[in-house]
Enzyme design. Structure first.
Site, PDB file in Angstrom:
ATOM      1  N   ASP A  32       0.844  -1.201   0.000  1.00 22.09           N
ATOM      2  CA  ASP A  32       0.000   0.000   0.000  1.00 22.09           C
ATOM      3  C   ASP A  32       0.877   1.249   0.000  1.00 22.09           C
ATOM      4  O   ASP A  32       1.613   1.493   0.950  1.00 22.09           O
ATOM      5  CB  ASP A  32      -0.883  -0.041   1.263  1.00 22.09           C
ATOM      6  CG  ASP A  32      -2.009   0.965   1.223  1.00 22.09           C
ATOM      7  OD1 ASP A  32      -2.064   1.787   0.290  1.00 22.09           O
ATOM      8  OD2 ASP A  32      -2.851   0.919   2.148  1.00 22.09           O
ATOM      9  N   ASP A  33       0.810   2.013  -1.078  1.00 23.87           N
ATOM     10  CA  ASP A  33       1.591   3.253  -1.181  1.00 23.87           C
ATOM     11  C   ASP A  33       3.101   3.003  -1.211  1.00 23.87           C
ATOM     12  O   ASP A  33       3.883   3.812  -0.716  1.00 23.87           O
ATOM     13  CB  ASP A  33       1.261   4.221  -0.017  1.00 23.87           C
ATOM     14  CG  ASP A  33      -0.115   4.850  -0.141  1.00 23.87           C
ATOM     15  OD1 ASP A  33      -0.911   4.406  -0.991  1.00 23.87           O
ATOM     16  OD2 ASP A  33      -0.401   5.793   0.633  1.00 23.87           O
ATOM     17  N   CYS A  72      -6.055   4.333  -3.293  1.00 26.38           N
ATOM     18  CA  CYS A  72      -6.304   2.983  -2.760  1.00 26.38           C
ATOM     19  C   CYS A  72      -7.562   2.254  -3.238  1.00 26.38           C
ATOM     20  O   CYS A  72      -7.495   1.240  -3.912  1.00 26.38           O
ATOM     21  CB  CYS A  72      -6.377   3.060  -1.240  1.00 26.38           C
ATOM     22  SG  CYS A  72      -4.918   3.722  -0.439  1.00 26.38           S
ATOM     23  N   LYS A 128      -5.871  -5.452   4.322  1.00 24.95           N
ATOM     24  CA  LYS A 128      -6.737  -4.287   4.120  1.00 24.95           C
ATOM     25  C   LYS A 128      -7.775  -4.543   3.037  1.00 24.95           C
ATOM     26  O   LYS A 128      -7.440  -4.894   1.910  1.00 24.95           O
ATOM     27  CB  LYS A 128      -5.849  -3.098   3.748  1.00 24.95           C
ATOM     28  CG  LYS A 128      -6.567  -1.867   3.229  1.00 24.95           C
ATOM     29  CD  LYS A 128      -5.570  -0.717   3.084  1.00 24.95           C
ATOM     30  CE  LYS A 128      -6.121   0.382   2.164  1.00 24.95           C
ATOM     31  NZ  LYS A 128      -5.231   1.559   2.118  1.00 24.95           N
ATOM     32  N   HIS A 130     -10.945  -2.236   2.403  1.00 28.20           N
ATOM     33  CA  HIS A 130     -11.166  -0.890   1.862  1.00 28.20           C
ATOM     34  C   HIS A 130     -12.160  -0.859   0.698  1.00 28.20           C
ATOM     35  O   HIS A 130     -12.079  -0.011  -0.186  1.00 28.20           O
ATOM     36  CB  HIS A 130      -9.824  -0.263   1.419  1.00 28.20           C
ATOM     37  CG  HIS A 130      -9.828   1.244   1.509  1.00 28.20           C
ATOM     38  ND1 HIS A 130      -8.949   2.035   0.792  1.00 28.20           N
ATOM     39  CD2 HIS A 130     -10.604   2.097   2.220  1.00 28.20           C
ATOM     40  CE1 HIS A 130      -9.191   3.312   1.066  1.00 28.20           C
ATOM     41  NE2 HIS A 130     -10.182   3.368   1.922  1.00 28.20           N
ATOM     42  N   HIS A 221       1.750   2.356   4.011  1.00 28.45           N
ATOM     43  CA  HIS A 221       0.831   3.509   4.117  1.00 28.45           C
ATOM     44  C   HIS A 221       1.004   4.147   5.492  1.00 28.45           C
ATOM     45  O   HIS A 221       1.338   3.454   6.448  1.00 28.45           O
ATOM     46  CB  HIS A 221      -0.598   2.974   3.930  1.00 28.45           C
ATOM     47  CG  HIS A 221      -1.656   4.019   3.746  1.00 28.45           C
ATOM     48  ND1 HIS A 221      -2.023   4.906   4.738  1.00 28.45           N
ATOM     49  CD2 HIS A 221      -2.451   4.295   2.685  1.00 28.45           C
ATOM     50  CE1 HIS A 221      -2.998   5.690   4.281  1.00 28.45           C
ATOM     51  NE2 HIS A 221      -3.276   5.344   3.034  1.00 28.45           N
ATOM     52  N   ASP A 279      -0.547  -0.781  -4.709  1.00 23.21           N
ATOM     53  CA  ASP A 279      -1.884  -0.375  -5.172  1.00 23.21           C
ATOM     54  C   ASP A 279      -1.893   0.966  -5.877  1.00 23.21           C
ATOM     55  O   ASP A 279      -2.852   1.297  -6.579  1.00 23.21           O
ATOM     56  CB  ASP A 279      -2.887  -0.371  -4.008  1.00 23.21           C
ATOM     57  CG  ASP A 279      -2.618   0.738  -2.998  1.00 23.21           C
ATOM     58  OD1 ASP A 279      -1.451   1.167  -2.858  1.00 23.21           O
ATOM     59  OD2 ASP A 279      -3.571   1.181  -2.337  1.00 23.21           O
ATOM     60  N   ASN A 280      -0.830   1.754  -5.683  1.00 21.21           N
ATOM     61  CA  ASN A 280      -0.682   3.048  -6.367  1.00 21.21           C
ATOM     62  C   ASN A 280       0.745   3.521  -6.118  1.00 21.21           C
ATOM     63  O   ASN A 280       1.483   2.926  -5.335  1.00 21.21           O
ATOM     64  CB  ASN A 280      -1.708   4.085  -5.866  1.00 21.21           C
ATOM     65  CG  ASN A 280      -1.766   4.214  -4.362  1.00 21.21           C
ATOM     66  OD1 ASN A 280      -2.708   3.747  -3.714  1.00 21.21           O
ATOM     67  ND2 ASN A 280      -0.753   4.803  -3.770  1.00 21.21           N
ATOM     68  N   LYS A 298       1.397   9.381  -5.913  1.00 17.73           N
ATOM     69  CA  LYS A 298       0.014   9.018  -5.557  1.00 17.73           C
ATOM     70  C   LYS A 298      -0.963  10.167  -5.825  1.00 17.73           C
ATOM     71  O   LYS A 298      -0.691  11.313  -5.485  1.00 17.73           O
ATOM     72  CB  LYS A 298      -0.039   8.623  -4.081  1.00 17.73           C
ATOM     73  CG  LYS A 298      -1.438   8.266  -3.580  1.00 17.73           C
ATOM     74  CD  LYS A 298      -1.413   7.851  -2.108  1.00 17.73           C
ATOM     75  CE  LYS A 298      -2.820   7.461  -1.629  1.00 17.73           C
ATOM     76  NZ  LYS A 298      -2.825   7.018  -0.218  1.00 17.73           N
TER      77      LYS A 298
HETATM   78 CA    CA Z   1      -2.675   3.033  -1.468  1.00 20.13          CA
END
Ligand code: CA
Length: 466
Positions: A32-33, A72, A128, A130, A221, A279-280, A298
């Site tokens: 994540d991130d 996300c 996660k 989300h 993240h 994810d990004n 991002k």
């Molecule tokens: Ca993310």
């Protein structure tokens, strides 16, 4: 042998042909991130990711691997459905709203867990989600038969910060207790380690049957929280935030190592599809990630927001240690996985991704995606950002109605703007985008950036009186 036994054998022989190769497992590990430049396989020097690199070294590194959204929740909606999430109105980060069945992945969409589960796979998500907090949006209502993790977006990492047993409001999300299926439990470890432990447990429990594991770490993240043990690996990093980040990435790397070791120990490595991606792009200011040499990060449609560290290993089928430079998408994980499993796509749900295997084994030499498209839009407001990649060229609209054209194959940093010299190309690419956009629907829910409007419309002026 009695007649009934013979019949049973005949039925079994028909339904489970003994000559069939065992169906492969699917493991998708999502960070994540995580910045494009923050893994060893993309040249990172200050953070060590030896275990993540084993996925790339043992398989394929995608040098132009894209996600479908620069943040996300929509990115996850695209990955898990294999469809551009703008086709079903999921374009924003969800608000944590456990009593709203429409705040999340629209319920008429089927997930990869639905497809593989229907085909007999055990399906687990660790980490996660989300994609909505309502009962009907819960992972166990969306095709998964095991869940250990959190429904919200970001999350605290230290167990003593996970205190809220009945989260109701959005701001409760980060501190909510971890869910094991539908029960709140007390996590006792640093969260990334706890998620790795549960991933290992899921693999061990399902080793005798094909399984799909979606291991969605919330690291790295924010919030920036790391143990002394992980931090102590990076005394040479002077920037405190970057040092924290490095430790958080190391925790993910150790977790990936535990997953790989478990697959090895159980003899499952050979026939497991193993994807790793973010994810990004990295939010460089928020978590001190780096996307070098990509531009921006991002939230933006420049390469730094959309092109991510991405590797795919499947020892039984794919070559090892190769780079694949054609653009691929997180959308392809769905199509590739169901093709490998011999599972059907959900009825009535057309996929935007493709099975990558023929491209990676050299059976096909054409690009898997002649065109890739992005749109970022809020409900009730015109699109704020868009992009289209066709061949080597990418048309960015990072500010409304301001178009920038780049040859990203030659100019990965998007610094040599071509819209004046190639006006005709810009026009043609914009037309391709407009045709695609005409197939899309209006976003179905108000996103996190519209939270005040959402709460006003849903609860009136008094949130507590609801
Ligand atoms: Ca993310």
């Amino acid at each position: 042998m009695t007649k009934s036994c013979i019949s049973l054998v005949a039925i079994l022989a028909f339904t489970v042909p003994c000559h069939a190769a065992p169906r492969p497992n699917v493991v998708v590990i999502l960070a994540d991130d995580l910045g494009y430049a923050d893994v060893g396989f993309n040249g990172c020097e200050d953070i060590r990711t030896p275990r993540i690199d084993q996925i790339s070294d043992g398989g394929v590194r995608f040098t132009a691997g894209y996600v479908t959204h620069a943040f996300c929740s929509p990115s996850r909606a695209g990955l898990l459905t294999g469809r551009y999430q703008q086709r079903f109105g999921h374009e924003q980060n969800v608000i944590f709203s456990p009593d709203d069945p429409d705040m999340g992945l629209p319920r008429d969409q089927k997930t990869l867990a639905d497809a593989l589960g229907a085909s007999g796979y055990a399906t687990g998500i660790v980490g996660k989600w989300h994609l909505g907090a309502h009962e009907e949006l819960h992972p166990l209502s969306r095709g998964f038969d095991f869940f250990y993790g959190m429904l919200s977006g970001g999350h605290n990492y230290f167990p003593h910060l996970l205190t809220i047993a009945e989260p109701r409001r959005h701001e409760d999300g980060y501190s909510s207790k971890i869910l094991k299926n539908r029960e709140r439990v007390d996590e006792t470890e640093y969260l990334t380690d706890g998620l790795s432990r549960e991933a290992v447990g899921f693999i061990e429990r399902n080793a005798e049957q094909p399984f799909f594991l979606y291991l969605a770490y919330n690291a790295p993240h924010t919030p920036m929280q790391v143990t002394d043990e992980y931090r102590s690996r990076y005394p040479h990093i002077e920037n405190r935030k970057r040092q924290t980040y490095a430790g958080m990435v190391s925790a993910v790397d150790d977790g990936v190592g535990r997953v790989l070791d478990t697959l090895d120990r159980l003899g499952l490595t050979e026939n497991t599809l193993l994807f790793f991606l973010s994810d990004n792009g990295g939010p460089t200011k928020a978590n001190a990630s780096e996307n070098t040499p990509l531009r921006s990060g991002k939230g933006h449609v420049y390469e730094g927001g959309l092109r991510v560290p991405f590797a795919f290993r499947w020892d039984a089928v794919l070559p090892a240690g190769v780079d694949y430079d054609q653009p691929v998408s997180s959308l392809d994980i769905f199509a590739t996985s169901i093709a490998a499993a011999g599972a059907a796509a959900p009825e009535g749900q057309s996929l935007d991704g493709v099975d990558l295997v023929p491209y990676l084994t050299g059976k096909r030499e054409d690009p898997p995606h002649p065109v890739l498209l992005w749109r970022m839009k809020r409900k009730g407001i015109p699109a704020i950002r868009s992009a289209v990649r066709i061949g080597d060229f990418k048309l960015d609209e990072d500010r409304p109605r301001e178009f920038e054209l780049y040859n990203v194959a030659q100019d990965i940093h998007e610094s040599n703007e071509l819209s004046e010299s190639q006006a005709e190309r810009l026009k043609e690419m914009r037309e391709v985008y407009e045709r695609w956009a005409s197939e899309l629907v209006e976003p179905k829910f108000l996103g996190l950036s519209q939270r005040k409007q959402y709460e006003r419309e849903r609860y009136g002026s008094n949130r507590e009186a609801k």
